[in-house]
Structure formats: structure tokens, C-alpha cells
Write an enzyme that holds these catalytic residues in place. Structure first.
Site, PDB file in Angstrom:
ATOM      1  N   GLY A 180       0.812  -1.213   0.000  1.00 46.64           N
ATOM      2  CA  GLY A 180       0.000   0.000   0.000  1.00 46.64           C
ATOM      3  C   GLY A 180       0.843   1.259   0.000  1.00 46.64           C
ATOM      4  O   GLY A 180       0.586   2.208  -0.754  1.00 46.64           O
ATOM      5  N   ASP A 181       1.854   1.281   0.834  1.00 46.80           N
ATOM      6  CA  ASP A 181       2.752   2.439   0.899  1.00 46.80           C
ATOM      7  C   ASP A 181       3.641   2.537  -0.335  1.00 46.80           C
ATOM      8  O   ASP A 181       3.790   3.612  -0.935  1.00 46.80           O
ATOM      9  CB  ASP A 181       3.642   2.334   2.142  1.00 46.80           C
ATOM     10  CG  ASP A 181       2.926   2.769   3.408  1.00 46.80           C
ATOM     11  OD1 ASP A 181       2.282   3.823   3.390  1.00 46.80           O
ATOM     12  OD2 ASP A 181       3.019   2.049   4.415  1.00 46.80           O
TER      13      ASP A 181
END
Length: 424
Positions: A180-181
Site C-alpha cells: 500500500g505504501d
């Protein structure tokens, strides 16, 4: 000469393709710093502005090199660091002036926070139309979830990607890599580079709005297409693939796992030969991929039993010799000492100002026939204040000293104490 030593010789004091860019980095934690590290790896002058306490990742246990954590070091090389208290009027003015000297500003505050700190794209672009601004947030700058906080695992869960990960009869698990990051950081860089390309043509900048959830939805790729076409949500993928039954991991005789990706009919026939079961290629249950998929449980039982007769290394050697893509499932002690990884300079060794030695994952962007830039050790908090403020804002030594004495710039006195406690 070792492979490690020979790969390090490829790092030289050359200028990267983004050497003409100045990037003001107002990010912390992972998604934003990962994006700005990519830009720094490509030669941009990245100026990281932190609070007087520093990016919170500087304190993350369990591993430290010098005063800062291994986590911080993993995404902050090739930057210069300033400590500025943006809660003060003078601090906000300094950062605004730095933004106006920059080509790109990137921030990953929750929507609305940067405006409350006295900065916005609308305000700055009115004064500098060519400025490019990139905001990375959990859900974007608009929409019903705009103001929600988000971290990597939140968007992995909400996107549905987490529902695809894990054993078919077990629980959903997050990816061991913070997708996600990292995806948000990479898409942020893509957006910035696209805006830069357009600016070369029009002279005008853009505001790039990156949402972590958007990025995860995009990365659902064919799994999203499968659901949208069929109305059936795919489940946890386990060890295999939703379409190709010979794209899977198998456990070998020594307990280690091997993955094979026998995607084509040629590879399937070659796999049968390596397994000593050429008859499987003519078996009506397995003759083409559609039949193998239909009868995949029976096929897996046969293949698994054969793989259990020899150790993983033997199988990988035989499969690769037959031009069947295959690999052992490495742990990091295997992957980060792999000859190919070292040859490609994907483990960097950096030296800090006090002789600290740091090893981190390298820059995957290579340019054929060109040496890589010599990477800078991640900066300590506030290391570059005198140089940046005198060079870019033309502040005198006396003015810089006054700002430091008044607490506008510089790390807080208790910041080092916090680092010592984190390391304890």
C-alpha cells in the site's frame, strides 16, 4: 574480486537524469519518503523538511545504525535534512520560500493539514505557476473517506487485495511487503514525471493527487477483471494461480519450497520430462491448459509427490536447464546474497559521517552503459540547515543562528534523548 566488490565499483560521482530538479520533501513514514528517495536516486536534489523531533521512523525499533533506525535509513538516502518548526510563523514562511525555489513539492499529510500549516498548491502556484505539487494520502483529496486516517494494512484490507493473500483454507493476511505504501510512492513518482514532461511543453505545473486505496485497486489487475466479468469474487490464492495450474509452489524432499511457472505448452511438456513422467503430457486429463485447470487437484497431487523425492536445489537446477522458469522460495539471507542481486548492485553499502556502515536495498532503475550515481548516506536530523538556508534563501550566518536560537529551526534538545531510549 568478489561479486559484491565488483558491483560497488559501478557507483561513481556521476549526475543522474533528474539532476536539474529541486524537490521539497514534506513527507514522513514510508509512502512519501519512498517516492522522494526514488527521485533522489535519479539525481534530484531532495530537501527533506522534518519537525524538530524528526520523522517518527527515526525512532522505530528494533535495528539502528548510528542514531537512527534501519527503517528510516531504508527510504531516506540521497536527501538533505532540515528541522523546521512549522507551528511557528517564521517556520512556515521559511518552508513556503523553499517551496518557491523548488520544482516539486511532495507531502503526505492527511487532507487539510498542510493548508492549516499555511501552505497550499493554490497559493503557491499563483506565485509560481510552474510548480508541481504531489499529495499522497490514504483516500485522496476528495470523496467520502477523504478525512479518514490510513496506513498500509488498512488499504490492503479495503482494496480486497488482502482477501486474495493467504492459504485457501486459512485467514487472509497482509503482504509481507508494504504494498500500500510502496505503490503509492511509485505512482506518485509516475505522476510527478508526467507533470514534468507536460511542463516542458506548456510551462505550467500540476497538482498530483495520489490515494493509497486507488493504487491498490489499480493493482488488482486481472483479479478485478475476473470479478467484473463474472460477478464472482476470487478467494485466497494460496500457493497457486487462478488460471494456470502449473504456476505454483511445491514442497521438495528437504522441506524447502520451489516455485515453477510452466505457462506454455512447451514448458508443460518439458516439465513432464524433468519430472520423469512424459506420459502426463499425453494424459487426456492434462493434455492442454484448460484440461489441466479442470483437473488441477489430481495434477497437483501427482507433481507434489514427485517433488518430495529430491531436494529443492536439485529440482531448480534441472528445471532451469530445461528452460522452465523455477526458483527456490528464498528467505532474505538468500535473496540479499544472491549473485545476480549483488552483480546488479541491489545491495548498497553507504558510509556515514562518523564511519557508520549501512547496507540497504539498491536502486532498480539502471541506464544501459552508464554508471550509477554515488549514493549519499541518509541525513541526520537537521544536518543541512546552514548549507540549504544560505544557498537557497541567501540567509546570513547570523540570521540562521538566530532562527536556531529561537527554536524555529534545529532539532529539539530532547530529540537525542528520545533516540537513546528507542535504542535501549
Amino acid at each position: 574480486m568478489s561479486l559484491r566488490a565488483s558491483s560497488q565499483l559501478n557507483c561513481q560521482n556521476v549526475e543522474g537524469p533528474l539532476r536539474h530538479l529541486q524537490v521539497l520533501d514534506l513527507t514522513q513514514f514510508l509512502s512519501g519518503p519512498y517516492a522522494t528517495q526514488i527521485l533522489g536516486d535519479l539525481g534530484a536534489d531532495v530537501i527533506k523538511v522534518e519537525s524538530p523531533d524528526g520523522d517518527m521512523t527515526r525512532l522505530l525499533p528494533p535495528h539502528f545504525v548510528g542514531p537512527d533506525s534501519a527503517y528510516y535509513h531504508s527510504v531516506n538516502r540521497n536527501k538533505r535534512s532540515l528541522a523546521v518548526d512549522m507551528k511557528t510563523q517564521e517556520g512556515r514562511e521559511l518552508v513556503r520560500e523553499l517551496a518557491l525555489t523548488s520544482d516539486v513539492v511532495i507531502e503526505n499529510f492527511r487532507p487539510g493539514v498542510i493548508e492549516r500549516l499555511g501552505m497550499s498548491y493554490a497559493d503557491l502556484s499563483a506565485r509560481k505557476p510552474e510548480l508541481i505539487w504531489c499529495s499522497i494520502s490514504g483516500f485522496g483529496q476528495d470523496g467520502p473517506y477523504r478525512d479518514r486516517p490510513a496506513y498500509d494494512m488498512i488499504v490492503q484490507a479495503m482494496s480486497g487485495g488482502m482477501s486474495l493473500t493467504g492459504e485457501t483454507d486459512g485467514h487472509s493476511v497482509r503482504s509481507g511487503i508494504p504494498l500500500g505504501d510502496l505503490a503509492a510512492g511509485m505512482y506518485g513518482v509516475i505522476g510527478i514525471l508526467a507533470a514534468l514532461s507536460d511542463r516542458d511543453r506548456t510551462g505550467k505545473g500540476r497538482c498530483v493527487d495520489i490515494a493509497m486505496l486507488d493504487c491498490q485497486i489499480s493493482m488488482l489487475s486481472y483479479q478485478a477483471a475476473y470479478y467484473l466479468a463474472s460477478g464472482r469474487a476470487p478467494g485466497r490464492q494460496g500457493r497457486g494461480h487462478d488460471s494456470i495450474p502449473t504456476y505454483r509452489s511445491f514442497t521438495c524432499g528437504d522441506g524447502a519450497d520451489v516455485v515453477i511457472t510452466a505457462n506454455t505448452e512447451r514448458m508443460w511438456k518439458a516439465l513432464c520430462e524433468v519430472l520423469g513422467r512424459s506420459d502426463l503430457a499425453e494424459d487426456e486429463r492434462f493434455r492442454v491448459n484448460q484440461l489441466r485447470y479442470r483437473n488441477r487437484q489430481a495434477l497437483w497431487e501427482i507433481i507434489e509427490a514427485i517433488f518430495a523425492t529430491r531436494p529443492a536445489a536439485d529440482w531448480v537446477e534441472a528445471l532451469v536447464a530445461a528452460e522452465i522458469p523455477a526458483a527456490a522460495v528464498n528467505t532474505l539471507d538468500g535473496s540479499l546474497t544472491d549473485p545476480q542481486v549483488l552483480y546488479r548492485n541491489m545491495v548498497l553499502q553507504l558510509t556515514g559521517r562518523d564511519g557508520e556502515l549501512l547496507r540497504v536495498a539498491g536502486n532498480p532503475v539502471k541506464f544501459a552503459g552508464e554508471a550509477e550515481i554515488a549514493h549519499r548516506f541518509p541525513p541526520r536530523l537537521g544536518d543541512d540547515e546552514d548549507a540549504v538556508f544560505s544557498e537557497l534563501l541567501k540567509l546570513s550566518a547570523e540570521r540562521i543562528k538566530s532562527l536556531r536560537e529561537n527554536g524555529v529551526i534545529g532539532k529539539r534538545a530532547d530529540a537525542m534523548h528520545q533516540r537513546k531510549e528507542a535504542r535501549a
